[in-house]
Design a protein around this motif. Sequence first.
Motif, short mmCIF file in Angstrom:
data_model
loop_
_atom_site.label_atom_id
_atom_site.label_comp_id
_atom_site.label_asym_id
_atom_site.label_seq_id
_atom_site.Cartn_x
_atom_site.Cartn_y
_atom_site.Cartn_z
N TYR A 24 6.94 -12.66 -17.08
CA TYR A 24 5.98 -11.73 -16.48
C TYR A 24 5.23 -12.39 -15.33
O TYR A 24 4.96 -11.77 -14.30
N LYS A 25 4.91 -13.68 -15.50
CA LYS A 25 4.19 -14.39 -14.44
C LYS A 25 5.04 -14.50 -13.17
O LYS A 25 4.53 -14.43 -12.06
N GLU A 26 6.35 -14.70 -13.35
CA GLU A 26 7.24 -14.79 -12.19
C GLU A 26 7.22 -13.50 -11.39
O GLU A 26 7.13 -13.50 -10.15
N LEU A 27 7.29 -12.38 -12.08
CA LEU A 27 7.29 -11.09 -11.39
C LEU A 27 5.92 -10.76 -10.84
O LEU A 27 5.79 -10.10 -9.80
N GLN A 28 4.90 -11.20 -11.53
CA GLN A 28 3.54 -10.99 -11.02
C GLN A 28 3.35 -11.77 -9.72
O GLN A 28 2.75 -11.27 -8.75
N ARG A 29 3.91 -12.97 -9.68
CA ARG A 29 3.83 -13.79 -8.48
C ARG A 29 4.72 -13.22 -7.37
O ARG A 29 4.34 -13.20 -6.20
N ALA A 30 5.91 -12.70 -7.74
CA ALA A 30 6.84 -12.16 -6.75
C ALA A 30 6.27 -10.92 -6.07
O ALA A 30 6.54 -10.67 -4.89
N THR A 31 5.50 -10.12 -6.82
CA THR A 31 4.94 -8.88 -6.25
C THR A 31 3.52 -9.05 -5.75
O THR A 31 2.87 -8.06 -5.39
N GLY A 64 0.86 -9.82 -7.45
CA GLY A 64 -0.03 -9.09 -8.36
C GLY A 64 0.21 -7.59 -8.32
O GLY A 64 -0.73 -6.82 -8.48
N PHE A 65 1.47 -7.18 -8.13
CA PHE A 65 1.84 -5.77 -8.07
C PHE A 65 0.99 -5.04 -7.02
O PHE A 65 0.35 -4.04 -7.29
N LYS A 66 1.05 -5.60 -5.81
CA LYS A 66 0.19 -5.11 -4.74
C LYS A 66 0.83 -3.98 -3.94
O LYS A 66 0.20 -2.95 -3.71
N GLU A 67 2.10 -4.15 -3.52
CA GLU A 67 2.73 -3.18 -2.62
C GLU A 67 3.56 -2.19 -3.43
O GLU A 67 4.69 -2.47 -3.82
N LYS A 68 2.99 -1.01 -3.65
CA LYS A 68 3.67 0.01 -4.45
C LYS A 68 4.65 0.78 -3.56
O LYS A 68 4.28 1.29 -2.51
N LEU A 69 5.90 0.87 -4.03
CA LEU A 69 6.92 1.62 -3.29
C LEU A 69 6.96 3.08 -3.70
O LEU A 69 7.39 3.95 -2.94
N GLY A 70 6.53 3.36 -4.93
CA GLY A 70 6.53 4.73 -5.42
C GLY A 70 6.29 4.78 -6.90
O GLY A 70 6.21 3.75 -7.58
N THR A 71 6.16 5.98 -7.43
CA THR A 71 5.95 6.20 -8.86
C THR A 71 6.90 7.29 -9.33
O THR A 71 6.96 8.36 -8.73
N GLY A 72 7.64 7.00 -10.38
CA GLY A 72 8.58 7.97 -10.91
C GLY A 72 8.29 8.31 -12.35
O GLY A 72 7.24 7.95 -12.90
N GLY A 73 9.24 9.01 -12.98
CA GLY A 73 9.05 9.44 -14.35
C GLY A 73 9.09 8.31 -15.35
O GLY A 73 8.67 8.47 -16.49
N PHE A 74 9.58 7.13 -14.92
CA PHE A 74 9.70 6.02 -15.85
C PHE A 74 8.72 4.89 -15.54
O PHE A 74 8.71 3.90 -16.24
N GLY A 75 7.93 5.04 -14.46
CA GLY A 75 6.94 4.03 -14.15
C GLY A 75 6.86 3.76 -12.66
O GLY A 75 7.62 4.30 -11.85
N ALA A 76 5.91 2.92 -12.29
CA ALA A 76 5.68 2.58 -10.88
C ALA A 76 6.64 1.49 -10.43
O ALA A 76 7.10 0.66 -11.22
N ILE A 135 9.32 -10.38 -3.76
CA ILE A 135 10.22 -11.38 -3.20
C ILE A 135 10.42 -12.45 -4.26
O ILE A 135 9.47 -13.12 -4.66
N LEU A 136 11.66 -12.58 -4.75
CA LEU A 136 11.95 -13.51 -5.83
C LEU A 136 11.94 -14.94 -5.32
O LEU A 136 11.90 -15.20 -4.12
N SER A 137 12.03 -15.87 -6.25
CA SER A 137 11.94 -17.29 -5.89
C SER A 137 13.10 -17.74 -5.03
O SER A 137 13.00 -18.73 -4.32
N ALA A 178 13.06 -4.69 -5.89
CA ALA A 178 12.15 -3.62 -6.31
C ALA A 178 11.88 -3.82 -7.79
O ALA A 178 12.82 -3.85 -8.60
N VAL A 179 10.63 -3.95 -8.18
CA VAL A 179 10.25 -4.24 -9.57
C VAL A 179 9.63 -2.99 -10.18
O VAL A 179 8.61 -2.48 -9.68
#
Length: 846
Positions: free
Chosen positions: A482-489, A491-503, A508-510, A516-517
Amino acid sequence: MTFQIQPRLLFLVVFLLVAPKASEAAGIYTPGLTLSVSNANDVWSSPGSTFFLGFRPISTDLPNSFIASIYYSGGVPIWTAGSTPVDSLASLQFLSSGALRLLNGSGHTVWDSGTADKGVSSASLDDSGNLSLFRNDTVVWSSFDNPTDTVVPSQNFTTSKVLRSGLYSFHLINSGNLTLRWNDSIVYFTRGLNSSFNVNLTSPSLGIQNIGILSIFDPTLPSGVIMAYSNDYAENRDTLRYLKLDGDGNLRIYSSDSGSGTQIARWAAVEDQCQVFGYCGNMGICSFNDSGPICGCPSQNFELVDPKDSRQGCKRKVETVDCPGSPTMLDMENTQFLTYPPETDSQVFFVGISACRSNCLVSPSCDASTSLSDGTGLCYIKPPGFISGYQSPALPSSSYVKVCSPVDPNPSPYAQLTGKGGGWRMHPWVVAVVVIGTILGLVAMEGSLWWWCCRNSPKFGVLSAHYALLEYASGAPVQFTYKELQRATKGFKEKLGTGGFGAVYKGILSNKTVAAVKQLEGIEQGEKQFRMEVATISSTHHLNLVRLIGFCSEGRHRLLVYEFMKNGSLDNFLFVSEGQSGKLLNWEYRFNIALGTAKGFTYLHEECRDCIVHCDIKPENILLDENYAAKVSDFGLAKLINPKDHRYRTLTSVRGTRGYLAPEWLANLPITSKSDVYGYGMVLLEIVSGRRNFEVSAETHRQKFCVWAYEEFEKGNVKAILDKRLADQEVDMEQVVRAVKVSFWCIQEQPSQRPMMSKVVQMLEGITEIERPPAPKALTEGSINGSSINVTSNISAFSTTAVSVPAPSSSSSFQTTGVSLHASGKNIERASSSLLRSYTEVHSEV
């Protein structure tokens, strides 16, 4: 007396004795000729050397077993003389009586053409593969009129002919239906003309074109009706495409390149091989592993009839009539015993699960039973005789078989290893594997401890990125923390969109890969099931599907990492405002997006081993890459949200989007791939029009756009449906008309009237002629402002009316019969639709 022979006469005699006859060189042969196994070059050939008649070994494993056959260049047989292999001393003789006869080495007749004393004077093998015996210019016998297991181009297959392979046979019946039968009795597959062809056929025939199209012909039809097509349709002119009934009971279209000797399956009548009746023999249970279908026995109370061939079925170790005590029932979850016509006429009952089990136990005329376990109350009773089984985790059914006590279930993999329960002993190689595995486990544990201690080191981060890149390149899903993805995004800053299954967030991965996360919401599955579903999604690869890179599963955090689509989702280009003309898609892009999306869904529905129903088709879930190629996203997520079989979802768990939900979603009817077809039809209409289907305006007379669009289509005013912003651009109106017709076929209220996605692809490409679609009924759905919804209302009146009776479907593995049941199902469907509309009107402001 001495005779002197002139040199010129001597030359003529020698020429007549030695030179081959000109007629034989042209593919015409006279009685008195013999083909033998011992002479590999002893063959008859067609004029163009496309087909040959001679002996071929059955396989490399059986070098001394041969078949006399007509075979295509390279060795692929299309017709066989007799069904019994012969030895190395066999011969095929064209007798002076006019008979073509196959003799074994012992002189025993294996096969005969039955043309003795019918005046046969010659034989011919032509370049279409047809072997004919002639009396002067009249055909007395031909291989095309006496097929074995294959139909090739130019061959006319009529109702009087039959293909056979072992116990299986293929028939074309007078109604035009294609049927597959086991033992000439059980009909386990049938396919006929769709409901738009309301004609009574007089003399139907079946033919396959060399480009790979299988069609029905009849004098009452204006042209051939396509029944199936090869997935390499018209790709190569030097390829033979043919229809063949295989020994496993499946009917397939094959391709074979000239001279290659290989055959590649391009279409199969029965998509799920385990649905072929008798595939695993009597009492055999068919299931799948990673490589394909496998056969086994119900339990250790049974043993294989032939240990070398599991397809020969199973037998009880102790028959129930010889039980020391009373028989008992072996319970098998997720298993069904295949029941097809004519068995369904007398062996289906409406009882509960326990009654289905107990009634069979006490009845001497019952050997096994199957309860569908889906709320319908259907119970299939199997009398003593031939029983064919199918086991899969996806089957909502339980089955029961009579055995002698005690019940001895099949051992688990652990039991097989240790010898517990199965009586197996531990082999030395097993011990070696365990020891090596233990050592590797210790090494892995030490490596894990090192990683835990050093993971925050800068040097380790570079190494971790390197290995993550290798894992990504291999195609396996990468597990992120979870920390890796939190760091890659960030802190989940740039939202691309929201769908029926989540945001969804940009990350940018390591290894510098843009991804897209997606943060999943409402996950009900446990850790093990979640990982299994992720593995299924990640193994689903297609050009028109968004690729899953990896996942995260830490406590309540469940995330999926997808490849990044530069141009975002389709809705951003379809529903643009006047100030965003730069994002307007031209017609060529739109049509390619529609076609690519259809191909993606064809793969999910028909080409995966297990059909994947998307459940939430909309422009927001169709993403575009840098070249504006369409890729479907969010497939396979329906099961992650609700672990129950989404095909049998009720009102309490509906998840979808306004304007795209099929009527069966809110009518408490089974959800199938045809529900996705409905959603695709709505999206296709939006691609053409650039407008939301659920929008109303003065132009549409306050009607839903799809209803108004059909009225314009009826008037022949297709241009009114087309996006007005394309008025000044070049548009292929033929493609537009095809797309509009396809969309109206897809949004029919009854699932049976909607085409399969493979048929949609054919219609869009212009391969298949599109009939005029009937008017789709105005459908309403309970939803809010076009966003994804999750209806949780519980309406007792609605649930009472919409009892769980399966909608009639030709693809159902179980078929109910009886006019009263069929009629009641229709009444229930009408009542459900009526009550649904009433419910929606009352709650439209929710």
